[in-house]
Design an enzyme around this catalytic site. Structure first.
Site, PDB file in Angstrom:
ATOM      1  N   SER A  20      38.936  12.428 -45.224  1.00 41.00           N
ATOM      2  CA  SER A  20      39.997  12.507 -44.271  1.00 41.00           C
ATOM      3  C   SER A  20      40.846  13.529 -44.231  1.00 41.00           C
ATOM      4  O   SER A  20      40.514  14.668 -44.001  1.00 41.00           O
ATOM      5  CB  SER A  20      40.335  11.197 -44.237  1.00 41.00           C
TER       6      SER A  20
ATOM      7  N   HIS B  72      36.350  11.315 -39.545  1.00 43.93           N
ATOM      8  CA  HIS B  72      36.194  10.279 -38.427  1.00 43.93           C
ATOM      9  C   HIS B  72      35.455  10.426 -36.939  1.00 43.93           C
ATOM     10  O   HIS B  72      36.087  10.304 -36.030  1.00 43.93           O
ATOM     11  CB  HIS B  72      37.723   9.654 -38.237  1.00 43.93           C
TER      12      HIS B  72
ATOM     13  N   GLU C  28      32.712   8.880 -40.566  1.00 43.83           N
ATOM     14  CA  GLU C  28      32.938   8.159 -41.756  1.00 43.83           C
ATOM     15  C   GLU C  28      31.797   7.788 -42.508  1.00 43.83           C
ATOM     16  O   GLU C  28      30.787   7.706 -42.292  1.00 43.83           O
ATOM     17  CB  GLU C  28      33.713   6.925 -41.133  1.00 43.83           C
TER      18      GLU C  28
END
Lengths: 275, 275
Positions: free
Chosen positions: B130, B172, B199
């Site tokens: 992330s 994401h 993800e």
């Protein structure tokens, strides 16, 4: 069929009523001349009466005075002579959002559909938003995940209204993150250009030859003609579908795209702002 | 710098802890050999203690026995000798998610950063998820709308950790619909390849030369080298940014990409299932 049509398609990415400027609906209203009639077809809608009233209010505010509604809920409705006559009188026919399969399953090949197609070939304007946009091509996207990448088994397609050939259309595009499923639809047969239309944004297709972009969002053109590899036909039924060399254009208001040459046309440069 | 690195980068699209199979974290754990140490850096995290405990638990379950934590909250932390020593002992350094600007503002050019960079050049594995993924390149995406198309003014970028050159990274990816902003980042300078990672999915970059895809999602490669037109420098500061001829690849598990030739490499065909 669509190649010979003299009419115009206005294909809207949904949520155009929420746009304070009403940019797209103004373009539609401005193209409906003083003594011409608009027909609102609520076949896709889950709340046809409310939806119709809302569009009637907005189009009246935008200066369209002659408005009919076709509340098509069954195939019998699509055969009603009074609705066919409304179709014949209309110079603009507007398909609301909802479920694209309602449109095609109730209206496909019906007298109303035949009349609408003839009106389009003769020069009428057909407008569709959201489900009404998705239904325009020969094959339409009816389902698939918006928030995940494309898997072989996840995408579902069905026969559409057949008003525009060689394309597949997805709406609410950036808002729902639908790039994965649009690429998936193009991969199934790269003869189709994928058109992803943002909310409150539209393409205006003249004579099925070229389109102009209208509204505040973007239009994504997914061109699969140069795909050099796709894993679609291989034995990874549950996995991600690999694809190489998709060509992508992002277009904004004022930009054009030539559907026959498959090339975007640059918008005329605006004069610089005297800032 | 990155061209000479002997190490491995594992760049994860986030949410890898929620994957029941723990596919990506297993790959990381399997690469940490029996007597090697893992250092978890929680600089990006909003809840560093909880995050660290969660990763320690998972990595212990996956067989990693020697785990240190660097709870870096200030630049002073990034200069602490004990943390630098932990860095020196680690053969794998894991950057958690959170805010990528916390990583770079607290650690950029610090003794901990210098040590980590040296460890990477010498062959260590650097993992980021992330925010920790976004921070890997020389320039990182720090903000921009996920659910709207790219506008000139909407995208913000900042100097990253500089571990991988010629790329920009977004995480994401399908889940948050970030194609618009990744294209926007690539358009700013097409020397950078855009990598959009879903993800629970990762790229494993060996010696900064090629990467392999791991996990159940897709990796999107946005190649701007053939862009024929971009409106970025024109006077439409509030409008959609037009771009023509972006090249796009969608890759799944087992697929590879050569960063030097900018070409995907097809996964080895699996033997057909005896169905």
């Amino acid at each position: 069929m669509s190649k010979r049509a003299k009419g115009t398609l206005v294909i809207i990415g949904g949520a155009e009523r929420k746009d304070d400027e009403k940019t797209v609906l103004k373009v539609v209203a401005d193209r409906i001349r003083a003594n011409q009639r608009l027909l609102i077809v609520t076949a896709a809608s889950y709340e046809p009466a409310d939806t119709a009233q809302d569009y009637i209010r907005i189009f009246k505010e935008l200066g369209v005075s002659q408005i009919d509604v076709a509340d098509v809920r069954t195939r019998e409705d699509a055969e009603r002579q009074d609705l066919v006559e409304k179709c014949e009188r209309a110079s603009a026919i507007f398909f609301t959002g909802g479920d694209q399969l309602r449109i095609t399953s109730q209206m496909g090949d019906s007298p109303m559909y035949q009349c609408m197609k003839q009106r389009y070939e003769d020069g009428a304007m057909i407008i569709g938003t959201s489900a009404g946009a998705a239904a325009m091509p020969f094959t339409m996207i009816v389902g698939g995940p918006s928030d995940a990448s494309n898997r072989v088994s996840a995408l579902s397609m069905a026969p559409g209204l057949g008003l525009l050939d060689y394309v597949v259309i997805d709406s609410h595009f950036a808002q729902r993150g639908r790039m994965g499923r649009l690429i998936g639809a193009v991969m199934q047969n790269p003869r189709n250009i994928g058109l992803g239309i943002d909310e409150a944004t539209a393409i205006v297709v003249d004579k099925a030859e070229r389109f102009d972009v209208v509204g505040p969002g973007a239009v994504y053109v997914v061109d699969g003609s140069q795909i050099s590899y796709s894993s679609l036909s291989e034995d990874h039924a549950e996995g991600i579908v690999t694809v190489h060399d998709v060509r992508l254009h992002v277009l904004g208001e004022g930009d054009c795209y030539d559907l026959s040459t498959r090339r975007p046309i640059v918008a005329k440069e605006q004069p610089a702002n005297p800032a």
